[in-house]
Design an enzyme around this catalytic site. Structure first.
Site, short mmCIF file in Angstrom:
data_model
loop_
_atom_site.label_atom_id
_atom_site.label_comp_id
_atom_site.label_asym_id
_atom_site.label_seq_id
_atom_site.Cartn_x
_atom_site.Cartn_y
_atom_site.Cartn_z
N CYS A 77 0.84 -1.20 0.00
CA CYS A 77 0.00 0.00 0.00
C CYS A 77 0.87 1.26 0.00
O CYS A 77 1.81 1.36 0.79
CB CYS A 77 -0.92 0.00 1.22
SG CYS A 77 -2.02 1.44 1.27
N CYS A 129 -0.86 5.67 6.51
CA CYS A 129 -1.69 5.59 7.72
C CYS A 129 -0.86 5.01 8.87
O CYS A 129 -0.37 3.87 8.79
CB CYS A 129 -2.92 4.73 7.47
SG CYS A 129 -3.91 5.26 6.07
N ARG A 164 -20.53 -2.44 16.01
CA ARG A 164 -19.71 -3.65 15.95
C ARG A 164 -18.40 -3.47 16.72
O ARG A 164 -17.69 -2.48 16.52
CB ARG A 164 -19.40 -4.01 14.49
CG ARG A 164 -18.60 -5.29 14.35
CD ARG A 164 -18.76 -5.90 12.95
NE ARG A 164 -18.13 -5.11 11.91
CZ ARG A 164 -18.77 -4.29 11.10
NH1 ARG A 164 -20.08 -4.08 11.23
NH2 ARG A 164 -18.13 -3.63 10.16
#
Length: 344
Positions: free
Chosen positions: A73, A77, A279
């Site tokens: 990637c 992040c 969740r």
């Protein structure tokens, strides 16, 4: 005989009543949940459970992740083991083929997962990758009829349309943190980029799944900001991740969470998004630890088995935990729960 109600019970009880009435909590009330004294935590959980039970009963929806494309990637992040700035030792591979994605769906079905999540690393998919996922989704729908959530990064309107036409029910694209704090965790794309992907996915007719990561050095204001931003998106599902600080990532030394605060965050999400699926997502095992099961008094959904590059607890242990609570797993069908107009 008149029942005596303690001050703390009445505070959280009033918030539950407000939530059940479809009234949005104020920012001050949201902060009070995060600042709840530890000795009042059971009262807060009881209030959150009242709201959870009203909308979802004792049901728990299970999700199963497959890492369809790992590593490689270009994004930076800071929390992610798959990013360009990560030195974590993880598997790296291009897209799994359709047979492998179908096999993962069969495993998810066997684990009683209602939703199969196809996740791929990267800034966003190529058109060829989108067509590949679309083809695999058609096979999964034909054989298993499973509810499908795709998390592929930034999408164009045309890519979103192709995925929707193939039968993808839901797009996951997390906001992760507040607009203010976003540049502290990622500089290669923006908060606005993420909001745009959510917009084009919704325009294509897919449900939205978007949540946050807690424990990255953000403030309580940041948590409250993203919670209210999510309220404005009318999302169907909110995954709440608790940072699992992975060796080799920029946030590898960030360890600021405790189980009690994690439970307060889950209560905040339930009371501000009463009818939305909440969740318990990544980092559950390492941050909630022995209090994992208590999270389901606020949340009504969780991932079963492993995550993308980190292990979860065995599926058998997840099922046992749910059974010990007296709750039940939602099985079968691919119908989805759409949030009510007042639920977020």
């Amino acid at each position: 005989m008149t029942k005596v109600i303690s001050t703390t019970e009445s505070i959280w009880g009033r918030l539950a009543e407000k939530s059940l009435a479809g009234e949005l909590l104020t920012r001050e009330e949201a902060h009070s949940i995060l600042e709840c004294p530890d000795e009042d935590l059971l009262d807060l959980l009881s209030a959150a459970f009242r709201v959870r039970r009203s909308h979802f009963g004792l049901q728990v929806q299970l999700y199963y992740l497959t890492n369809a494309k790992s590593g490689l990637c270009p994004e930076d992040c800071g929390y992610c083991s798959q990013s360009a700035v990560s030195g974590a030792e993880i598997p790296k591979y291009r897209f799994r083929n359709a047979d492998e994605l179908l096999a993962g769906a069969r495993t998810a079905s066997a684990a009683q997962a209602r939703t199969y999540c196809i996740v791929a690393s990267g800034r966003g998919p190529s058109d060829r990758e989108v067509e590949h996922v679309a083809g695999a989704v058609r096979q999964i729908k034909d054989e298993l009829g499973m509810h499908i959530c795709a998390c592929l990064g930034l999408l164009t309107p045309e890519q979103a349309r192709i995925l929707a036409d193939a039968g993808v029910d839901r797009i996951n694209h997390n906001l992760n943190t507040s607009h203010r704090y976003y540049d502290e965790i990622c500089t290669t794309h923006t908060y606005e980029d993420r909001m745009e992907t959510l917009r084009v996915s919704s325009d294509a007719g897919m449900e939205l799944c978007s949540g946050l990561i807690v424990g990255m050095g953000e403030t309580a204001d940041d948590v409250v900001d993203v919670v209210f931003d999510l309220h404005g998106l009318n999302v169907a599902s909110i995954p709440v991740n608790f940072l699992n600080s992975i060796d080799g990532t920029p946030l590898e030394t960030m360890q600021v969470l405790n189980p009690r605060y994690c439970l307060k965050v889950l209560c905040l999400l339930r009371l501000t998004h009463p009818g939305t699926e909440i969740r318990i997502a990544g980092g559950r095992e390492v941050n909630l630890r022995s209090l994992q099961s208590m999270g389901l008094y606020a949340a009504n959904s969780m991932f079963v088995s492993d995550y993308l590059t980190t292990p979860g607890q065995p599926a058998e242990a997840d099922h046992a935990m749910i059974a010990d609570l007296g709750f039940e797993v939602v099985v079968g069908g691919c119908e989805s729960h759409q949030p009510s107009p007042t639920s977020g």
